[in-house]
Design a protein around this motif. Structure first.
Motif, PDB file in Angstrom:
ATOM      1  N   ASN A  33       0.829  -1.213   0.000  1.00  0.00           N
ATOM      2  CA  ASN A  33       0.000   0.000   0.000  1.00  0.00           C
ATOM      3  C   ASN A  33       0.864   1.263   0.000  1.00  0.00           C
ATOM      4  OD1 ASN A  33      -2.357  -1.445  -0.018  1.00  0.00           O
ATOM      5  ND2 ASN A  33      -2.661  -1.371   2.195  1.00  0.00           N
ATOM      6  N   LEU A  34       1.983   1.197   0.708  1.00  0.00           N
ATOM      7  CA  LEU A  34       2.884   2.367   0.734  1.00  0.00           C
ATOM      8  C   LEU A  34       3.538   2.573  -0.633  1.00  0.00           C
ATOM      9  CD1 LEU A  34       4.671   1.942   4.197  1.00  0.00           C
ATOM     10  CD2 LEU A  34       2.829   3.504   3.607  1.00  0.00           C
ATOM     11  N   ILE A  35       3.952   1.466  -1.253  1.00  0.00           N
ATOM     12  CA  ILE A  35       4.588   1.567  -2.580  1.00  0.00           C
ATOM     13  C   ILE A  35       3.581   2.084  -3.607  1.00  0.00           C
ATOM     14  CG2 ILE A  35       5.605   0.199  -4.466  1.00  0.00           C
ATOM     15  CD1 ILE A  35       6.793  -1.655  -2.288  1.00  0.00           C
ATOM     16  N   GLY A  36       2.324   1.621  -3.480  1.00  0.00           N
ATOM     17  CA  GLY A  36       1.299   2.022  -4.446  1.00  0.00           C
ATOM     18  C   GLY A  36       0.680   3.385  -4.153  1.00  0.00           C
ATOM     19  N   GLY A  37       1.089   4.023  -3.065  1.00  0.00           N
ATOM     20  CA  GLY A  37       0.558   5.352  -2.755  1.00  0.00           C
ATOM     21  C   GLY A  37      -0.867   5.309  -2.227  1.00  0.00           C
ATOM     22  N   LEU A  38      -1.275   4.160  -1.671  1.00  0.00           N
ATOM     23  CA  LEU A  38      -2.619   4.068  -1.081  1.00  0.00           C
ATOM     24  C   LEU A  38      -2.593   4.471   0.386  1.00  0.00           C
ATOM     25  CD1 LEU A  38      -3.932   0.665  -2.535  1.00  0.00           C
ATOM     26  CD2 LEU A  38      -4.351   2.984  -3.366  1.00  0.00           C
ATOM     27  N   ASP A  39      -1.403   4.491   0.956  1.00  0.00           N
ATOM     28  CA  ASP A  39      -1.258   4.812   2.376  1.00  0.00           C
ATOM     29  C   ASP A  39       0.043   5.602   2.545  1.00  0.00           C
ATOM     30  OD1 ASP A  39      -1.942   4.834   5.006  1.00  0.00           O
ATOM     31  OD2 ASP A  39      -1.825   2.664   5.317  1.00  0.00           O
ATOM     32  N   ARG A  40       0.208   6.222   3.692  1.00  0.00           N
ATOM     33  CA  ARG A  40       1.415   7.028   3.943  1.00  0.00           C
ATOM     34  C   ARG A  40       2.202   6.434   5.107  1.00  0.00           C
ATOM     35  NH1 ARG A  40       0.598  12.133   1.666  1.00  0.00           N
ATOM     36  NH2 ARG A  40      -1.527  12.407   0.920  1.00  0.00           N
ATOM     37  N   PRO A  41       3.518   6.554   5.055  1.00  0.00           N
ATOM     38  CA  PRO A  41       4.315   6.027   6.168  1.00  0.00           C
ATOM     39  C   PRO A  41       4.204   6.931   7.395  1.00  0.00           C
ATOM     40  CG  PRO A  41       5.731   7.151   4.610  1.00  0.00           C
ATOM     41  CD  PRO A  41       4.352   7.185   4.023  1.00  0.00           C
ATOM     42  N   SER A  42       4.414   6.342   8.571  1.00  0.00           N
ATOM     43  CA  SER A  42       4.460   7.163   9.783  1.00  0.00           C
ATOM     44  C   SER A  42       5.809   7.853   9.874  1.00  0.00           C
ATOM     45  CB  SER A  42       4.233   6.289  11.017  1.00  0.00           C
ATOM     46  OG  SER A  42       3.051   5.556  10.872  1.00  0.00           O
ATOM     47  N   ASP A  43       6.859   7.140   9.406  1.00  0.00           N
ATOM     48  CA  ASP A  43       8.215   7.720   9.351  1.00  0.00           C
ATOM     49  C   ASP A  43       8.894   7.229   8.077  1.00  0.00           C
ATOM     50  OD1 ASP A  43       8.450   9.054  11.921  1.00  0.00           O
ATOM     51  OD2 ASP A  43       8.350   7.033  12.794  1.00  0.00           O
ATOM     52  N   GLY A  44       9.928   7.955   7.664  1.00  0.00           N
ATOM     53  CA  GLY A  44      10.735   7.506   6.528  1.00  0.00           C
ATOM     54  C   GLY A  44      10.299   8.110   5.202  1.00  0.00           C
ATOM     55  N   ASP A 102       5.433  10.327  -0.180  1.00  0.00           N
ATOM     56  CA  ASP A 102       4.980  10.545   1.203  1.00  0.00           C
ATOM     57  C   ASP A 102       4.748  12.026   1.479  1.00  0.00           C
ATOM     58  OD1 ASP A 102       8.019  10.211   0.937  1.00  0.00           O
ATOM     59  OD2 ASP A 102       7.857  11.339   2.822  1.00  0.00           O
ATOM     60  N   ARG A 103       5.204  12.882   0.566  1.00  0.00           N
ATOM     61  CA  ARG A 103       5.018  14.331   0.770  1.00  0.00           C
ATOM     62  C   ARG A 103       3.844  14.898  -0.033  1.00  0.00           C
ATOM     63  NH1 ARG A 103      11.177  16.517  -0.101  1.00  0.00           N
ATOM     64  NH2 ARG A 103      12.019  15.933   1.927  1.00  0.00           N
ATOM     65  N   LEU A 104       3.258  14.074  -0.889  1.00  0.00           N
ATOM     66  CA  LEU A 104       2.193  14.597  -1.764  1.00  0.00           C
ATOM     67  C   LEU A 104       0.877  14.784  -1.004  1.00  0.00           C
ATOM     68  CD1 LEU A 104       2.721  12.435  -4.998  1.00  0.00           C
ATOM     69  CD2 LEU A 104       3.409  14.814  -4.606  1.00  0.00           C
ATOM     70  N   SER A 105       0.102  15.772  -1.416  1.00  0.00           N
ATOM     71  CA  SER A 105      -1.238  15.975  -0.831  1.00  0.00           C
ATOM     72  C   SER A 105      -2.159  14.856  -1.330  1.00  0.00           C
ATOM     73  CB  SER A 105      -1.795  17.315  -1.282  1.00  0.00           C
ATOM     74  OG  SER A 105      -2.087  17.253  -2.662  1.00  0.00           O
ATOM     75  N   GLY A 106      -3.323  14.753  -0.724  1.00  0.00           N
ATOM     76  CA  GLY A 106      -4.271  13.705  -1.109  1.00  0.00           C
ATOM     77  C   GLY A 106      -4.611  13.729  -2.588  1.00  0.00           C
ATOM     78  N   ALA A 107      -4.943  14.918  -3.099  1.00  0.00           N
ATOM     79  CA  ALA A 107      -5.342  15.029  -4.514  1.00  0.00           C
ATOM     80  C   ALA A 107      -4.152  14.762  -5.424  1.00  0.00           C
ATOM     81  CB  ALA A 107      -5.914  16.416  -4.775  1.00  0.00           C
ATOM     82  N   ALA A 108      -2.969  15.261  -5.033  1.00  0.00           N
ATOM     83  CA  ALA A 108      -1.776  15.056  -5.867  1.00  0.00           C
ATOM     84  C   ALA A 108      -1.395  13.578  -5.889  1.00  0.00           C
ATOM     85  CB  ALA A 108      -0.626  15.892  -5.329  1.00  0.00           C
ATOM     86  N   LEU A 109      -1.578  12.919  -4.747  1.00  0.00           N
ATOM     87  CA  LEU A 109      -1.272  11.485  -4.661  1.00  0.00           C
ATOM     88  C   LEU A 109      -2.234  10.690  -5.548  1.00  0.00           C
ATOM     89  CD1 LEU A 109       0.646   9.526  -3.216  1.00  0.00           C
ATOM     90  CD2 LEU A 109      -1.012   9.361  -1.364  1.00  0.00           C
TER      91      LEU A 109
END
Lengths: 228, 382
Positions: free
Chosen positions: A52-63, A73-80
């Motif tokens: 999910n993290l690789i596919g951009g469905l979720d965001r990491p807590s760290d890293g 991990d820095r993109l906004s919801g719409a940009a992601l």
């Protein structure tokens, strides 16, 4: 080869009520362009979370998570969301097709987010269905197709926008052996002949054999001995 | 437009549910069209009231007669350009349900102050020549299939004919009239005042009310005050008001149609709000995984929100179009009752606005839920 996926010191924590559970711990991972990686491991080891993290469905807590040259991990919801539309094709265990749409319309769905004309969308969807060998079933609805055929429609949908990366979560988990082999053979062809980078989560060792390399996870980390 | 096939397919995902929901909304909008149409028809006569005219009635009551001798005195009030009278005849043809607003008049005076009534000059002359002559509104002529030259009998609920002791008054149709700008006014008939006055058993030399045209509508209030002043402290005190005020007052005697209509429609749409809102919520709840897949494919939260709202809008607009279309088809059947032939376009426009508001109100919560949906939770069935 260039790394298309690069994860550095990635951790993921979920909060359920008052309890916080860390499911990924300081994880580093690189996947090169054109690779076909099978992510294996027991249930609860964090495979799907990593996917999910690789596919951009979720965001990491760290890293940091960099995929296709973007720090997602820095993109906004719409940009992601826009990034996913451009770079990632998703294949799920239970196909997740729209039951009220024909195979053709299901495959066309990601193209609605592009500026392609209706005729171009139709043409591209037909080509994707041809690649998965279902061009003669374009008008059929999902409930008129077998499980294997539905998964091939899902693969066509994942392919149609020509994504950088294919992300597959147990793509053969709901299929019999013969059908599973057909689907995996198709994924292997997409990787070898069309150069698609594929990350696949699977429990099935036979399925993992279709990948170029296998990564094993346990308790939220990659098992070092199996990580090339 | 490229999302329309997706919206359409989504709308018909559960055919039976969509059909039943559509039918409920169609019925609500059919009711809306018919009731608002009737309401608008009642208000049409108020809207069409002439600003140049005053109506002068007895101060006691509309049914109290006034002496015909007042005509000259009213005509002499500065600012008055014409005075005509009318009398309530209370007539019907054959059966009480066939009410006919027949009015005894002096035709020259009447046409002077009510120029919207259009009668061919030769037919005006024929009325003057024929004591029992009757000029009938075009709508009534068509309704009963009457022809000029035909003799008919009208029954009066008030006046008895002293020559035969009955309330049946024979008339000879000598012409027809139209009324420019308001077809609903073509449901009446005009006949000679003298015919009534000479033959009635009581009330001789009196009229029902005065219709007064003024030179300057801005002076209407002052002229009305002058007329009432003229008859102050006499046995026949008057109450003068603009035609619009008079019509409004007349309508109120029948009940507050507007309030009744709004109350019924308010209850209907309040119920519909819950019904459609619940259906939309249920529909979105069932499609959580599908909405999550759309988001996975790259549909933004905003786009998914708009898709759910658009679905609600599509449902409500289709139902409103069918409901209001049916109302438009059925409305002419009320022509004989309310005199308006077509559903006013403002009713259709306001109905479309109500459909949009209904769609936003019922689609709002489901759309918010779709917007807030977290992909990984939705895909995991959490």
């Amino acid at each position: 080869m260039n790394d298309i996926v690069s994860l550095s010191q990635v951790a993921k924590r979920y909060t359920r009520g008052k309890e916080s559970v860390e499911v990924l711990h300081s994880l580093d991972l690189k996947i090169a362009q054109g690779d076909f990686v099978a992510l294996m491991g027991p249930s609860g080891s964090g495979k799907t979370t990593l996917l999910n993290l690789i596919g951009g469905l979720d965001r990491p807590s760290d890293g940091d998570v960099t995929v296709a040259g973007e720090r997602i991990d820095r993109l906004s919801g719409a940009a992601l969301a826009r990034w996913r539309a451009r770079h990632v094709g998703f294949i799920f265990q239970f196909y997740n097709l729209m039951p009220m749409l024909s195979a053709q319309a299901n495959v066309e769905l990601p193209l609605l987010l592009t500026s392609l004309s209706a005729a171009q969308r139709r043409q591209n969807a037909q080509t994707a269905l041809k690649i998965v060998g279902l061009d003669d079933r374009a008008r059929h609805k999902p409930n008129e197709l077998s499980g294997g055929q539905q998964q091939r429609v899902a693969i066509a949908r994942a392919l149609v926008a020509d994504p950088t990366l294919l992300v597959c979560d147990e793509p053969t988990g709901d299929l019999d052996r013969k059908t599973a082999d057909e689907v995996l053979g198709l994924l292997q062809t997409l990787n070898r002949e069309h150069g698609k980078t594929i990350v696949m989560v699977t429990h099935d060792p036979k399925a993992a054999e279709y990948a170029r390399r296998q990564l094993h996870m346990d308790k939220g980390t990659l098992v070092p001995g199996n990580t090339p | 437009m490229k999302y329309f096939p997706l919206l359409w397919a989504t709308l018909w995902r559960k055919k039976a549910r969509t059909i039943f929901t559509l039918l409920s909304i169609v019925v609500a909008f059919l009711l809306y069209g018919m009731l608002q149409g009737v309401n608008a028809a009642f208000h049409l006569s108020i809207d069409n009231a002439n600003v140049n005219r005053l109506i002068v009635t007895s101060k006691i009551s509309l049914t109290e007669p006034l002496p015909i001798s007042q005509q000259q005195q009213i005509a002499s009030v500065p600012g008055v350009s014409g005075v005509a009278f009318a009398v309530w005849f209370g007539g019907y043809y054959q059966e009480p349900k066939n009410f006919l607003f027949a009015t005894p008049v002096n035709i020259d005076d009447y046409l002077h102050v009510v120029p919207e009534a259009k009668i061919a000059p030769e037919q005006v002359e024929a009325l003057k020549r024929t004591r029992t002559g009757l000029i009938v509104g075009a709508t009534q002529m068509t309704k009963y299939g009457w022809k000029v030259g035909q003799r008919i009998s009208l029954h009066s609920t008030i006046w008895v004919n002293k020559y035969d002791g009955t309330s049946d008054w024979p008339f000879d149709i000598v012409g027809t009239y139209t009324f420019s700008g308001d077809e609903s006014q073509e449901q009446g008939a005009y006949f000679n005042y003298n015919y009534l006055d000479e033959a009635r058993t009581f009330g001789g030399g009196t009229v029902g009310w005065w219709i007064v045209s003024v030179k300057d509508p801005h002076q209407s209030a002052q002229i009305a005050a002058r007329i009432d002043k003229l008859f102050e402290n006499s046995p026949d005190e008057t109450k003068s008001q603009s035609e619009k005020e008079f019509t409004q007052g007349f309508m109120k005697q029948m009940g507050d149609i507007n309030f009744i209509v709004q109350a019924i429609l308010g209850a209907v749409f309040f119920t519909l709000l819950f019904l459609t809102g619940n259906t939309m919520m249920q529909s979105v709840r069932e499609r959580i995984p599908e909405l999550a897949v759309l988001k996975t494919l790259g549909f933004t939260d905003a786009k998914v929100t708009v898709l759910v709202l658009a679905e609600s809008l599509l449902l409500c607009l289709i139902a409103a179009a069918v409901g209001l279309g049916l109302a438009d088809l059925l409305f002419p059947m009320l022509k004989n009752t309310i005199g308006v032939v077509r559903l006013p376009s403002r009713v259709i426009l306001s109905g479309a606005s109500v459909a949009v508001v209904l769609a936003l109100a019922t689609g709002g919560l489901p759309a918010l839920r779709a917007r807030r949906l977290v992909i990984v939770d939705a895909l995991a069935g959490r």
